[in-house]
Design a protein around this motif. Structure first.
Motif, PDB file in Angstrom:
ATOM      1  N   THR A  90     -22.254 -11.706   7.889  1.00 47.77           N
ATOM      2  CA  THR A  90     -23.299 -10.925   7.243  1.00 47.77           C
ATOM      3  C   THR A  90     -23.228  -9.504   7.797  1.00 47.77           C
ATOM      4  O   THR A  90     -23.179  -9.311   9.013  1.00 47.77           O
ATOM      5  CB  THR A  90     -24.685 -11.528   7.502  1.00 47.77           C
ATOM      6  N   ARG A  91     -23.198  -8.527   6.912  1.00 50.44           N
ATOM      7  CA  ARG A  91     -23.072  -7.123   7.325  1.00 50.44           C
ATOM      8  C   ARG A  91     -24.301  -6.332   6.879  1.00 50.44           C
ATOM      9  O   ARG A  91     -24.932  -6.643   5.870  1.00 50.44           O
ATOM     10  CB  ARG A  91     -21.823  -6.494   6.688  1.00 50.44           C
ATOM     11  N   LEU A  92     -24.584  -5.281   7.616  1.00 49.88           N
ATOM     12  CA  LEU A  92     -25.640  -4.358   7.240  1.00 49.88           C
ATOM     13  C   LEU A  92     -25.043  -3.270   6.353  1.00 49.88           C
ATOM     14  O   LEU A  92     -24.039  -2.648   6.710  1.00 49.88           O
ATOM     15  CB  LEU A  92     -26.290  -3.734   8.478  1.00 49.88           C
ATOM     16  N   ASP A  93     -25.664  -3.061   5.197  1.00 48.74           N
ATOM     17  CA  ASP A  93     -25.185  -2.049   4.254  1.00 48.74           C
ATOM     18  C   ASP A  93     -25.978  -0.766   4.460  1.00 48.74           C
ATOM     19  O   ASP A  93     -27.180  -0.707   4.207  1.00 48.74           O
ATOM     20  CB  ASP A  93     -25.352  -2.563   2.820  1.00 48.74           C
ATOM     21  N   LEU A  94     -25.280   0.280   4.905  1.00 55.03           N
ATOM     22  CA  LEU A  94     -25.938   1.547   5.211  1.00 55.03           C
ATOM     23  C   LEU A  94     -26.351   2.308   3.957  1.00 55.03           C
ATOM     24  O   LEU A  94     -27.258   3.143   4.007  1.00 55.03           O
ATOM     25  CB  LEU A  94     -25.000   2.416   6.056  1.00 55.03           C
ATOM     26  N   ALA A  95     -25.685   2.049   2.843  1.00 59.34           N
ATOM     27  CA  ALA A  95     -25.987   2.803   1.623  1.00 59.34           C
ATOM     28  C   ALA A  95     -27.384   2.494   1.099  1.00 59.34           C
ATOM     29  O   ALA A  95     -28.114   3.388   0.677  1.00 59.34           O
ATOM     30  CB  ALA A  95     -24.938   2.505   0.554  1.00 59.34           C
ATOM     31  N   TRP A  96     -27.756   1.213   1.119  1.00 60.27           N
ATOM     32  CA  TRP A  96     -29.022   0.793   0.514  1.00 60.27           C
ATOM     33  C   TRP A  96     -29.975   0.158   1.526  1.00 60.27           C
ATOM     34  O   TRP A  96     -31.000  -0.396   1.145  1.00 60.27           O
ATOM     35  CB  TRP A  96     -28.756  -0.171  -0.649  1.00 60.27           C
ATOM     36  N   HIS A  97     -29.634   0.226   2.809  1.00 60.86           N
ATOM     37  CA  HIS A  97     -30.445  -0.285   3.915  1.00 60.86           C
ATOM     38  C   HIS A  97     -30.844  -1.745   3.699  1.00 60.86           C
ATOM     39  O   HIS A  97     -32.010  -2.132   3.800  1.00 60.86           O
ATOM     40  CB  HIS A  97     -31.695   0.573   4.142  1.00 60.86           C
ATOM     41  N   THR A  98     -29.836  -2.555   3.366  1.00 56.62           N
ATOM     42  CA  THR A  98     -30.026  -3.982   3.169  1.00 56.62           C
ATOM     43  C   THR A  98     -28.928  -4.732   3.923  1.00 56.62           C
ATOM     44  O   THR A  98     -28.053  -4.122   4.536  1.00 56.62           O
ATOM     45  CB  THR A  98     -29.969  -4.340   1.673  1.00 56.62           C
ATOM     46  N   LEU A 321     -35.461   1.922   0.919  1.00 56.69           N
ATOM     47  CA  LEU A 321     -34.441   2.948   1.131  1.00 56.69           C
ATOM     48  C   LEU A 321     -34.738   3.808   2.345  1.00 56.69           C
ATOM     49  O   LEU A 321     -33.812   4.348   2.972  1.00 56.69           O
ATOM     50  CB  LEU A 321     -34.309   3.818  -0.120  1.00 56.69           C
ATOM     51  N   ASP A 322     -36.012   3.953   2.720  1.00 60.10           N
ATOM     52  CA  ASP A 322     -36.373   4.709   3.907  1.00 60.10           C
ATOM     53  C   ASP A 322     -36.269   3.883   5.180  1.00 60.10           C
ATOM     54  O   ASP A 322     -36.548   4.382   6.277  1.00 60.10           O
ATOM     55  CB  ASP A 322     -37.797   5.262   3.781  1.00 60.10           C
ATOM     56  N   GLY A 323     -35.876   2.616   5.049  1.00 59.29           N
ATOM     57  CA  GLY A 323     -35.693   1.764   6.218  1.00 59.29           C
ATOM     58  C   GLY A 323     -36.971   1.176   6.769  1.00 59.29           C
ATOM     59  O   GLY A 323     -36.997   0.695   7.911  1.00 59.29           O
ATOM     60  N   ASN A 324     -38.044   1.166   5.971  1.00 63.11           N
ATOM     61  CA  ASN A 324     -39.332   0.667   6.457  1.00 63.11           C
ATOM     62  C   ASN A 324     -39.530  -0.825   6.226  1.00 63.11           C
ATOM     63  O   ASN A 324     -40.586  -1.350   6.519  1.00 63.11           O
ATOM     64  CB  ASN A 324     -40.468   1.437   5.763  1.00 63.11           C
ATOM     65  N   ASP A 325     -38.514  -1.469   5.691  1.00 64.59           N
ATOM     66  CA  ASP A 325     -38.641  -2.893   5.389  1.00 64.59           C
ATOM     67  C   ASP A 325     -37.539  -3.702   6.067  1.00 64.59           C
ATOM     68  O   ASP A 325     -37.162  -4.775   5.596  1.00 64.59           O
ATOM     69  CB  ASP A 325     -38.589  -3.086   3.873  1.00 64.59           C
ATOM     70  N   GLY A 326     -36.982  -3.164   7.149  1.00 62.42           N
ATOM     71  CA  GLY A 326     -35.914  -3.863   7.852  1.00 62.42           C
ATOM     72  C   GLY A 326     -34.623  -3.841   7.062  1.00 62.42           C
ATOM     73  O   GLY A 326     -34.278  -2.850   6.430  1.00 62.42           O
ATOM     74  N   TRP A 327     -33.902  -4.973   7.066  1.00 65.15           N
ATOM     75  CA  TRP A 327     -32.616  -5.102   6.376  1.00 65.15           C
ATOM     76  C   TRP A 327     -32.659  -6.324   5.459  1.00 65.15           C
ATOM     77  O   TRP A 327     -31.979  -7.324   5.692  1.00 65.15           O
ATOM     78  CB  TRP A 327     -31.473  -5.239   7.388  1.00 65.15           C
ATOM     79  N   PRO A 328     -33.467  -6.266   4.398  1.00 59.13           N
ATOM     80  CA  PRO A 328     -33.615  -7.447   3.529  1.00 59.13           C
ATOM     81  C   PRO A 328     -32.324  -7.754   2.769  1.00 59.13           C
ATOM     82  O   PRO A 328     -31.520  -6.877   2.488  1.00 59.13           O
ATOM     83  CB  PRO A 328     -34.723  -7.018   2.556  1.00 59.13           C
ATOM     84  N   HIS A 329     -32.162  -9.031   2.435  1.00 59.22           N
ATOM     85  CA  HIS A 329     -31.011  -9.455   1.660  1.00 59.22           C
ATOM     86  C   HIS A 329     -31.411  -9.553   0.192  1.00 59.22           C
ATOM     87  O   HIS A 329     -32.359 -10.251  -0.169  1.00 59.22           O
ATOM     88  CB  HIS A 329     -30.496 -10.818   2.139  1.00 59.22           C
ATOM     89  N   ALA A 330     -30.698  -8.836  -0.656  1.00 54.56           N
ATOM     90  CA  ALA A 330     -30.911  -8.855  -2.105  1.00 54.56           C
ATOM     91  C   ALA A 330     -32.372  -8.653  -2.490  1.00 54.56           C
ATOM     92  O   ALA A 330     -32.960  -9.461  -3.224  1.00 54.56           O
ATOM     93  CB  ALA A 330     -30.374 -10.159  -2.693  1.00 54.56           C
TER      94      ALA A 330
END
Length: 518
Positions: A90-98, A321-330
C-alpha cells in the motif's frame, strides 16, 4: 429565429480517428475502487470487475482508455501493481493525498479493457522516475518471454505480450503541482531520450509528449515549441488538457443572483469552446512551425487526453486535498454531479473535436467512472448514467466517419471568450460505409427556438432515420440513483427532408442529433 447550414459531400475536413472518443481512468478517488473494481458486488465477475459498469462502458464503444494517471502517475511505481495481490504494498499517493492498495495494476486493467472491448493507453512516470524505469515497464508490458521482464510477466499470469501501442511520456510536466515538475528544456531532453529508447524497442509505438496543462499556463504556448524542438521526430502526438467550469453561476446562485445574471453567465460558459478552438489552433500552428524549422517530413498531431466539465465538487474536495482527512483509500473525490447545462457544454466540446479532426486524433474524456465522469456508482449499489453520458454516447457511436466542412449562418451573441458566437453550433459526420450523415447540434439561446434549414449538396436523396433531443426546463437538473432518467434523450419530431433541404427546429437550450440516410 432562423439559421442555415450547407453540407457538401466533397467539402470535408478529415477522416475522424475513432480514438478521439477515448476515455481516462486514474487511481483517484473511486474511479478504480468501487468504480470499475468492486469484489463482492452483485454484478462482479471472477476478477472483481463490476458487470453493471462494464455494460455501460461497452455501450459507449470507448476505443481506448488512458491509465493509470494523471497526476497519480508522476510518483507511481508500476512494479507495485504486479504479482500476487497479497504481496503488493500500500502506497501513499502525494497527488491526491490518499492511499492506494495496488489491488489493481496493469494485469487487472488489461483484463478489464478486454472485458469492455477497448485498448490500453499507458502513461509512464517521468516525474519521480526516468528512462530506465520507462524502458523496463515497456519491456514488461510488450516484451517477449525468454527475457527477464517478459518472463516476470509470464510468472505473474500473462505469457503473451499486451502489445500496447499508445504511450504517454509523463503527465502535465509543465505544472508546478506535479511531482517531478520540469522546465520545458529539462522535460524535452528527458522525453526525447525516453522516446528514442522506446523506439529502439519498437518503431511502431505511438508516443505522446506532454503539452500544456491548460491554455492559461504562463509557459503556454512556448512550452509546446521548446518541447517539440527537442522531441519532434521521435513522437507522434502532443497532449493538451482543458477543463470547463461555470464558477460565475456557482457564486451567483450562492448569492441569490437574478435570472438575468444567471443567463449571462450561462451564455459565457457555453462560449468556452471558442477558447478550446483557439487553443487547438495555436498548438497546431506551433506544430507546423517546428516541423518547418526542422525541415521534417514527420507529422505530429494533438492528443487532447484530458477534457471535461470540472467544478461542481471543488469545495467538498478541499478537506481531503488539503491533507485534513489523513490518507483515506478511495474516498469520494472529484465526484461532480452533472446537470443539464453540462450536457450542452459536452456537446459543444465534442463538436469542436469533430471540426478539428484534422489535427486532434486522440482525446480522452476525464474521467470515465465516478471521478468527473459520465458514469456513477454506489458502493454495493447501482450504476447509472450521468447527464453528460448521452452527448458522449451519441458522438462516440454515431460520430465515426469523415467530418464535413459545414457552412453555418446563425444569429449570434458576444461573450467573454469571443464575439458573434453562433447560437447554433453544429458538426456533421458522413459515414460512407453505412450511407449516413449524423448532425450534432446545440442551441445556445435561452428562450428562442431556432429553425434550421440544412442544405444537403452532392449526397442524392436523403431520409431522416433518427432524431434525438435533449432539453430540460431546469438547467440544473441532474440524474441520481433514484432518478436515473430525469435528464435523458427523447425521440424528436418534426425533422424532415424536402428535396435537398433538411429542416429541424432546435428548442431553446437543447442538444440534438439528427441522422439521415443518403
Amino acid at each position: 429565429m432562423r439559421a442555415t447550414v450547407t453540407a457538401h459531400k466533397d467539402y470535408t475536413i478529415s477522416k475522424i480517428d475513432d480514438r478521439v472518443y477515448g476515455a481516462f481512468l486514474e487511481h483517484l478517488g473511486r474511479a478504480i475502487y468501487t468504480g470499475i473494481y468492486e469484489p463482492g458486488h452483485a454484478t462482479a465477475d471472477k476478477n472483481g470487475m463490476r458487470g453493471d459498469v462494464a455494460q455501460l462502458v461497452r455501450e459507449l464503444k470507448v476505443p481506448m482508455v488512458r491509465y493509470p494517471g494523471g497526476n497519480f502517475v508522476s510518483a507511481y511505481n508500476w512494479e507495485d501493481g504486479v504479482g500476487p495481490r497479497e504481496q503488493r504494498p500500500t502506497r501513499l499517493d502525494l497527488a491526491w493525498h490518499t492511499s492506494d492498495s495496488n489491488a489493481v495494476g496493469v494485469h487487472e486493467f488489461a483484463d478489464w479493457c478486454e472485458l469492455v472491448d477497448t485498448e490500453m493507453m499507458l502513461a509512464i512516470n517521468l516525474g519521480s522516475r526516468g528512462l530506465d524505469d520507462a524502458r523496463n515497464f515497456l519491456e514488461y508490458v510488450n516484451g517477449p518471454t525468454g527475457s527477464y521482464w517478459g518472463d516476470l510477466r509470464k510468472k505473474n499470469g500473462r505469457a503473451d505480450p499486451f502489445n500496447v501501442k499508445l504511450w504517454c511520456l509523463g503527465n502535465e510536466m509543465d505544472g508546478p503541482w506535479q511531482v517531478g515538475h520540469k522546465t520545458a528544456h529539462e522535460y524535452g531532453r528527458l522525453a526525447n531520450e525516453v522516446a528514442k529508447t522506446m523506439r529502439a524497442f519498437d518503431k511502431k509505438l505511438e508516443l505522446i509528449v506532454c503539452g500544456s496543462s491548460n491554455a492559461d499556463m504562463p509557459t503556454y504556448p512556448d512550452w509546446e515549441r521548446e518541447v517539440l524542438e527537442h522531441t519532434y521526430d521521435n513522437v507522434d502526438h502532443i497532449s493538451l488538457h482543458m477543463y470547463f467550469a461555470n464558477r460565475d453561476n456557482e457564486r451567483a446562485l450562492a448569492e441569490g443572483g437574478t435570472p438575468e445574471v444567471l443567463a449571462k453567465n450561462t451564455a459565457n460558459y457555453l462560449a468556452l469552446n471558442e477558447k478550446l478552438d483557439r487553443y487547438i489552433a495555436t498548438v497546431a500552428s506551433t506544430i507546423n512551425f517546428v516541423k518547418s524549422k526542422k525541415r521534417s517530413k514527420h507529422d505530429v498531431y494533438i492528443s487532447f487526453d484530458e477534457w471535461n466539465v470540472w467544478y461542481h465538487s471543488n469545495k467538498q474536495d478541499r478537506k481531503i486535498l488539503d491533507g485534513n482527512d489523513g490518507w483515506p483509500h478511495a474516498p469520494r473525490l472529484l465526484e461532480d454531479i452533472y446537470n443539464f447545462e453540462d450536457v450542452l457544454q459536452v456537446g459543444l466540446i465534442l463538436n469542436t473535436f469533430i471540426r478539428r479532426s484534422d489535427v486532434v486524433k486522440l482525446a480522452c474524456i476525464a474521467q470515465l467512472v465516478n471521478v468527473i465522469a459520465p458514469i456513477m456508482t454506489d458502493p454495493k449499489g447501482q450504476a447509472w448514467r450521468q447527464t453528460i453520458y448521452y452527448p458522449y454516447y451519441f458522438a462516440s457511436v454515431f460520430g465515426r466517419g469523415t467530418a464535413l466542412q459545414l457552412d453555418v449562418n446563425s444569429p449570434g451573441y458576444d461573450a467573454v471568450h469571443g464575439d458573434n458566437i453562433g447560437y447554433v453550433d453544429v458538426s456533421g459526420v458522413h459515414n460512407e460505409e453505412d450511407g449516413t450523415i449524423s448532425f450534432f447540434a446545440v442551441n445556445r439561446h435561452a428562450t428562442e427556438a431556432i429553425d434550421v434549414d440544412l442544405s444537403l449538396q452532392g449526397f442524392g436523396a436523403a431520409t431522416v432515420i433518427d432524431h434525438q433531443v435533449m432539453t430540460h426546463a431546469n438547467l440544473r437538473a441532474v440524474n441520481t440513483a433514484t432518478e436515473q432518467t430525469n435528464v435523458a434523450p427523447a425521440k424528436g419530431t418534426g425533422a424532415k427532408v424536402d428535396g435537398k433541404t433538411l429542416s429541424v427546429k432546435l428548442a431553446p437550450y437543447s442538444y440534438q442529433m439528427i441522422r439521415v440516410k443518403v
